[in-house]
Scaffold this motif. Structure first.
Motif, PDB file in Angstrom:
ATOM      1  N   LEU A   1       3.888  13.059  -9.833  1.00 47.02           N
ATOM      2  CA  LEU A   1       4.548  12.390  -8.715  1.00 47.02           C
ATOM      3  C   LEU A   1       5.130  13.412  -7.744  1.00 47.02           C
ATOM      4  CD1 LEU A   1       5.343   9.700  -7.470  1.00 47.02           C
ATOM      5  CD2 LEU A   1       7.415   9.754  -8.856  1.00 47.02           C
ATOM      6  N   ALA A   2       5.774  14.438  -8.264  1.00 45.75           N
ATOM      7  CA  ALA A   2       6.325  15.488  -7.400  1.00 45.75           C
ATOM      8  C   ALA A   2       5.212  16.187  -6.625  1.00 45.75           C
ATOM      9  CB  ALA A   2       7.117  16.499  -8.240  1.00 45.75           C
ATOM     10  N   ARG A   3       4.090  16.437  -7.285  1.00 47.28           N
ATOM     11  CA  ARG A   3       2.963  17.086  -6.616  1.00 47.28           C
ATOM     12  C   ARG A   3       2.411  16.188  -5.510  1.00 47.28           C
ATOM     13  NH1 ARG A   3       0.886  22.295  -7.626  1.00 47.28           N
ATOM     14  NH2 ARG A   3      -1.148  22.430  -6.673  1.00 47.28           N
TER      15      ARG A   3
ATOM     16  N   GLU B   1      -1.439   5.471  -1.549  1.00 47.73           N
ATOM     17  CA  GLU B   1      -0.992   5.810  -0.198  1.00 47.73           C
ATOM     18  C   GLU B   1      -1.713   7.047   0.335  1.00 47.73           C
ATOM     19  OE1 GLU B   1       3.057   7.497   1.808  1.00 47.73           O
ATOM     20  OE2 GLU B   1       3.261   5.759   0.466  1.00 47.73           O
ATOM     21  N   SER B   2      -1.891   8.039  -0.507  1.00 44.67           N
ATOM     22  CA  SER B   2      -2.533   9.287  -0.076  1.00 44.67           C
ATOM     23  C   SER B   2      -4.046   9.272  -0.273  1.00 44.67           C
ATOM     24  CB  SER B   2      -1.923  10.474  -0.816  1.00 44.67           C
ATOM     25  OG  SER B   2      -2.062  10.318  -2.209  1.00 44.67           O
ATOM     26  N   ARG B   3      -4.563   8.186  -0.861  1.00 48.29           N
ATOM     27  CA  ARG B   3      -5.996   8.039  -1.122  1.00 48.29           C
ATOM     28  C   ARG B   3      -6.539   9.175  -1.984  1.00 48.29           C
ATOM     29  NH1 ARG B   3      -6.784   5.844   4.745  1.00 48.29           N
ATOM     30  NH2 ARG B   3      -6.668   3.616   4.266  1.00 48.29           N
ATOM     31  N   LEU B   4      -5.780   9.502  -3.027  1.00 50.92           N
ATOM     32  CA  LEU B   4      -6.181  10.551  -3.956  1.00 50.92           C
ATOM     33  C   LEU B   4      -6.464   9.949  -5.319  1.00 50.92           C
ATOM     34  CD1 LEU B   4      -3.579  13.325  -3.053  1.00 50.92           C
ATOM     35  CD2 LEU B   4      -5.969  13.179  -2.331  1.00 50.92           C
TER      36      LEU B   4
ATOM     37  N   SER C   1      -0.576  13.649   2.179  1.00 47.75           N
ATOM     38  CA  SER C   1      -1.922  13.051   2.120  1.00 47.75           C
ATOM     39  C   SER C   1      -3.016  14.099   1.979  1.00 47.75           C
ATOM     40  CB  SER C   1      -2.163  12.198   3.369  1.00 47.75           C
ATOM     41  OG  SER C   1      -2.092  13.005   4.514  1.00 47.75           O
ATOM     42  N   ARG C   2      -2.637  15.324   1.600  1.00 47.41           N
ATOM     43  CA  ARG C   2      -3.617  16.407   1.449  1.00 47.41           C
ATOM     44  C   ARG C   2      -4.568  16.097   0.301  1.00 47.41           C
ATOM     45  NH1 ARG C   2      -0.635  21.188  -0.609  1.00 47.41           N
ATOM     46  NH2 ARG C   2      -1.097  20.324  -2.622  1.00 47.41           N
ATOM     47  N   PRO C   3      -5.875  16.025   0.557  1.00 45.65           N
ATOM     48  CA  PRO C   3      -6.822  15.793  -0.547  1.00 45.65           C
ATOM     49  C   PRO C   3      -7.038  17.044  -1.378  1.00 45.65           C
ATOM     50  CG  PRO C   3      -7.967  15.722   1.588  1.00 45.65           C
ATOM     51  CD  PRO C   3      -6.521  16.009   1.841  1.00 45.65           C
TER      52      PRO C   3
END
Length: 169
Positions: free
Chosen positions: A159-161, A21-24, A167-169
């Protein structure tokens, strides 16, 4: 904290969904868990979208050589320490080119413990571009139980992080 296979796989799936979802991307640096966290992450179909890789750094020489853990940090604090867990996570993130990484170091048992660092003592860290978090745990389980509990808290910390960072890379 006995952890079931289903609970471990659920945590890994939730980490995977959050990464997608966050593309990380994520990487692992593991000592006492021996690659268990990387194994769990890659049990999830589609993990190649977000898992960069993992380094099992059981020996201090591997921590220094492959993860760039400073030798003076190892000497000052020992392999089982918050400082080394953070350095392992930072090192894996850089070495494997991941957005975030985790580091796990501890005494799985049944031997190897000391008065200062008893069997079951584990440090789990997560690092990203914004910094790092670390947790200390003291398990009262057998070797397999200590490894599984450590893997569970590592996945939960990541997961918490991920949830905190959005969505912060």
């Amino acid at each position: 904290m006995a952890v079931t296979d289903d609970e471990l796989l659920d945590l890994a799936a939730r980490v995977g969904a959050a990464c997608r979802e966050s593309r990380l991307t994520i990487a692992t640096a593991e000592s006492c868990t021996g690659g268990l966290v990387a194994h769990l992450l890659t049990e999830i179909p589609g993990a190649s979208e977000y898992v960069r890789g993992g380094i099992v750094a059981y020996a201090n020489e591997v921590k220094v050589g492959s993860l760039a853990v400073p030798a003076d940090v190892l000497e000052a604090h020992g392999a089982v320490s918050a400082q080394v867990a953070i350095a392992m996570a930072d090192g894996a993130r850089r070495a494997l080119g991941a957005d975030l990484a985790l580091g796990v170091t501890g005494v799985a048992g049944p031997g190897g413990g000391t008065a200062d660092k008893p069997v079951g003592l584990t440090y789990v860290a997560v690092a990203d571009a914004a910094g790092s978090d670390v947790q200390r745990h003291l398990w009262q389980l057998d070797r397999t139980g200590n490894k599984r509990a450590s893997a569970a808290v590592a996945l939960a910390l990541v997961l918490a992080r991920l949830e905190l960072s959005g969505s912060r890379p």
